[in-house]
Design a protein around this motif. Sequence first.
Motif, short mmCIF file in Angstrom:
data_model
loop_
_atom_site.label_atom_id
_atom_site.label_comp_id
_atom_site.label_asym_id
_atom_site.label_seq_id
_atom_site.Cartn_x
_atom_site.Cartn_y
_atom_site.Cartn_z
N LYS A 193 9.28 9.71 11.38
CA LYS A 193 9.69 9.29 9.89
C LYS A 193 8.92 7.98 9.93
CE LYS A 193 13.81 8.63 7.01
NZ LYS A 193 15.29 8.40 6.99
N ALA A 197 6.13 7.49 6.62
CA ALA A 197 6.49 6.38 5.60
C ALA A 197 5.29 5.69 5.50
CB ALA A 197 7.52 5.73 6.02
N SER A 201 2.76 5.17 2.30
CA SER A 201 2.43 4.06 1.60
C SER A 201 1.10 3.96 1.41
CB SER A 201 2.90 2.79 2.35
OG SER A 201 4.42 2.99 2.51
#
Length: 210
Positions: A193, A197, A201
């Motif tokens: 995760k 992430a 980004s």
Amino acid sequence: MDAIIYRIGDLIAAQFLPTHSLGVYAVSCLAGFRHHARTAAAQSLKIKGLGRPSSGFAGMGAISAFDYHRLLKYHYECGIAAPAVGKSLEWLPSTPYIEGMQMWNCVTCGRGAFSRLAIQIASCRKLMITPWFEEYLVRSRKELAARPCELTPSQVSASYNRAIVKARDCLACQFVAHHALNTFRTFYIKEVKKAIAKASSLSMINLNLT
């Protein structure tokens, strides 16, 4: 009017995002809803093998080739970041419990197998992992490349089932492999995760979806 239009976007996303993420992405690109486009792109990571001809979706004809290209690029970059998590396990917490886990402490599993892999475990050292766990890491990385989201390692998959079956070949592992693998997966899911992430980004900035 801008507030009303954006509220319409909220309603569309709330109703259709879970089941029609690509359609929401298309509408958001057309309407300039960057936040909803970003959310829908993240939701699309749950789609296995996005980019194949079967991945056509309602609204696809209304968006530009560039909009679709950047969605595929986002999916691809997350599909590189997620599998990379399993190449080294240095991200595991350095605790006596972790260092003592079965998959890198079994003295009988794969005895005599010269191909056993040594991998970095937490911050301690490289340890020889069992054949069934090595196969799990390899298979799960392939699954994450096709479907780069945290749901992939959290669900009971082919890689998980195969690992449990293979562990039964070892008298020392067969009774503890299920618990050990489930414990490992709690850390694995969190790290996947984080990787997604971070990749998301960077991808969203590059794709002008910030």
